[in-house]
Every structure is written in structure tokens, then in C-alpha cells.
Design an enzyme around this catalytic site. Structure first.
Site, PDB file in Angstrom:
ATOM      1  N   HIS A 163      30.706  30.272  10.787  1.00  0.00           N
ATOM      2  CA  HIS A 163      30.175  29.029  10.233  1.00  0.00           C
ATOM      3  C   HIS A 163      29.952  29.231   8.741  1.00  0.00           C
ATOM      4  O   HIS A 163      29.518  30.301   8.310  1.00  0.00           O
ATOM      5  CB  HIS A 163      28.851  28.671  10.913  1.00  0.00           C
TER       6      HIS A 163
ATOM      7  N   HIS B 295      29.026  41.587   6.000  1.00  0.00           N
ATOM      8  CA  HIS B 295      27.890  41.702   5.080  1.00  0.00           C
ATOM      9  C   HIS B 295      28.295  42.315   3.743  1.00  0.00           C
ATOM     10  O   HIS B 295      27.681  41.991   2.711  1.00  0.00           O
ATOM     11  CB  HIS B 295      26.765  42.489   5.739  1.00  0.00           C
TER      12      HIS B 295
END
EC number: 1.3.3.3
Length: 303
Positions: free
Chosen positions: A107, A146
Site C-alpha cells: 500500500h 525498510h
């Protein structure tokens, strides 16, 4: 539109085009279908949906630009001084649900708000981020996701990634389940702490980073064999996605409260979902490890 709004809109339309092109190429089968729409109360957008592809079961990449005479409650609840102001809201929001349970759902969202009132200075802010929802966790994927997020934030200060990573962990949390939706990423809202040009540059960095964060994961996992039982687990975990979006998500609530286009707003929901009463993963299983290890508040970069 002001020159600022025009610049943001041009970027968002281009971002939508680039993301759709990259996802179509990666899928290698399905194409996005565009549905341009107009909002009676003001504004409109381009909804683009894809499905039944070789990789993507269902996905959407939406652009919207809406305006109105008063901010809806979801946008002014934490800033009551803005209640009653006219507003413009522009954004690109996307969700991708792959077939393969080893490929996470992703998303991303970038958005711009202006709240105006005659005789007073306009108030503007940006928001957005991206987050990843795996069904079968893989440490390599989590670290990569990340790492890209950290690299996108780095030019804007060493504290930016840790702050927005922590905000993402807090935001994408199902309070009624006591668990996160996924392994996080970045989330921020009400961003106007820098000047406009710096904030806009940051939004572009985040929007542009999404494909670099997601496509390598898709490429690594899309051909991984899976069983019918793993597919069932994916559908079970998708239920958490539905619960979060309908109960907590500010973008969903804003869209519904502002009279947005329901089909576009609910595009984020997965096509196949299941709920089982009090279902429990077998101890020591991959399914149990998802919640016990991956869905934890974890420093994936070892900082």
C-alpha cells in the site's frame, strides 16, 4: 488552482502513470483499466484497476482531486480550528493484492491538503507513506523494504526515517486485535514543518521510492510454489486488512465522509477473504511465525 496545487497535481498524475506502467510490465498479463470520474460536490479523479493477471489478483492506483466548502470530520477532528474551512485534497493511493501468498500486499499513498478561509492565510500540509503486509514473512524482504524507506528519508534528516517508521507502526495497528497490519514502512501526516518546496521534495522522494521498494520483492517471490492451505491462510490474513481499512483508515473515512466515490475508495479491499472463528496457527508453523516474529515492533535495519 494555485501554482502550488498545479505543481502537486502534475507530479501526482505522472506518478500514477509511472507506477501503473511498472506494475503492468511486472505482471506481464493484465492491464490497468481507467475509469475517469467527476464528483458532484467538486472535483474528480482517475481510478485505475487491474486484476486477474499473472501476478496481481486485484489492485488499484487512484488519483483524486476533490474540493468542498467544509472539511469532513475525519480531516478536522485533530485540528478543530480548521472546521468549516473550504478545502482541496489531492492524492495518489494504491493497493496491490498478489495471488501468491509469498508475495506481500503493498500500500502507498501521497496526498496534499489545503484548507482555506476568506480573510485568513491558507493552511496546507502533506501526508503519505508506504507499508507492506506479508502473509509468509521473509527477513530479506523486510530489510529491503525498510532500507529503501530509510534511503528516501535520508536527505531530509537522520531523524526522519525513525520518526515516520514509528508512526507507521502506531498507525497500522488493529487495536481490537492487538496486532499490527503488517511490517510497516513509513507514515506521516500534517507535514508542513519545512517550507513548501522541501515538503514537496520529500513527498516526491517517498512516491518515487515505492516501486524501488516493492518490485524487487515481487520479482523474488512471485514464482514461489504454494499450497491450497497457504492460499487459505493468505485469505484469512486478508481479513485483518479489511478490518483495518473499514474501521481505522483515515483515508477511507475521509473519502466516505466527504462524499467521495465509493467504488474508488473501497478499491483497496481484497477480492477473496475468509474469517474463521477463533482460528489458531499450529505452534512452530510458518503461519505462527508471522505473528510471533514478523508482526512485531522490530528494528529491521539494526539501528
Amino acid at each position: 488552482m494555485t501554482s502550488r496545487t498545479e505543481a502537486v497535481k502534475a507530479y501526482l498524475l505522472d506518478l500514477q502513470d509511472r507506477i501503473c506502467s511498472a506494475l503492468e510490465t511486472e505482471d506481464g498479463g493484465a492491464r490497468f483499466v481507467e475509469d475517469a470520474w467527476v464528483r458532484e460536490a467538486g472535483g474528480g479523479g482517475r481510478t485505475r484497476v487491474i486484476g486477474d493477471g499473472k501476478v496481481i489478483e486485484k489492485g488499484g492506483v487512484n488519483f483524486s482531486h476533490v474540493f468542498g466548502a467544509g472539511l469532513p470530520p475525519s480531516a478536522s477532528a485533530h485540528r478543530p480550528e480548521l472546521a468549516g474551512r473550504g478545502f482541496e485534497a489531492l492524492g495518489v493511493s494504491l493497493v496491490i493484492h498478489p495471488y501468491n501468498p509469498h508475495v506481500p500486499t503493498s500500500h502507498a499513498n501521497v496526498r496534499f491538503f489545503i484548507a482555506e478561509k476568506e480573510g485568513e492565510e491558507a493552511v496546507w500540509w502533506f501526508g503519505g507513506g508506504f507499508d507492506l503486509t506479508p502473509y509468509y514473512g521473509n527477513e530479506e524482504d523486510c530489510v529491503h523494504w525498510h532500507r529503501v524507506a530509510e534511503q528516501a528519508c535520508a536527505p531530509f534528516g537522520a531523524d526522519v526515517y525513525p520518526r515516520y517508521k514509528a508512526w507507521c507502526d502506531r498507525y497500522f495497528h488493529l487495536k481490537h486485535r492487538g496486532e499490527p497490519r503488517g511490517i510497516g514502512g513509513l507514515f506521516f501526516d500534517d507535514l508542513n514543518e519545512w517550507d513548501f518546496d522541501t515538503c514537496f521534495a520529500f513527498i516526491r522522494a517517498i512516491g518515487d521510492a515505492y516501486i524501488n521498494a516493492y518490485l524487487p520483492i515481487v520479482q523474488r517471490r512471485k514464482d514461489t510454489p504454494y499450497t491450497p492451505q497457504q492460499r487459505e491462510f493468505q485469505e484469512y490474513r486478508r481479513g485483518r486488512y479489511v478490518e483495518f481499512n473499514l474501521v481505522y483508515d483515515r483515508g477511507t473515512l475521509f473519502g466516505l465522509q466527504s462524499g467521495g466515490r465509493t467504488e474508488s475508495i473501497l478499491m483497496s479491499l481484497p477480492p477473496q477473504v475468509r474469517w474463521g472463528y477463533d482460528w489458531k496457527a499450529a505452534p512452530g508453523s510458518e503461519e505462527a511465525r508471522l505473528t510471533e516474529y514478523f508482526l512485531q515492533d522490530r528494528d529491521w535495519l539494526g539501528q
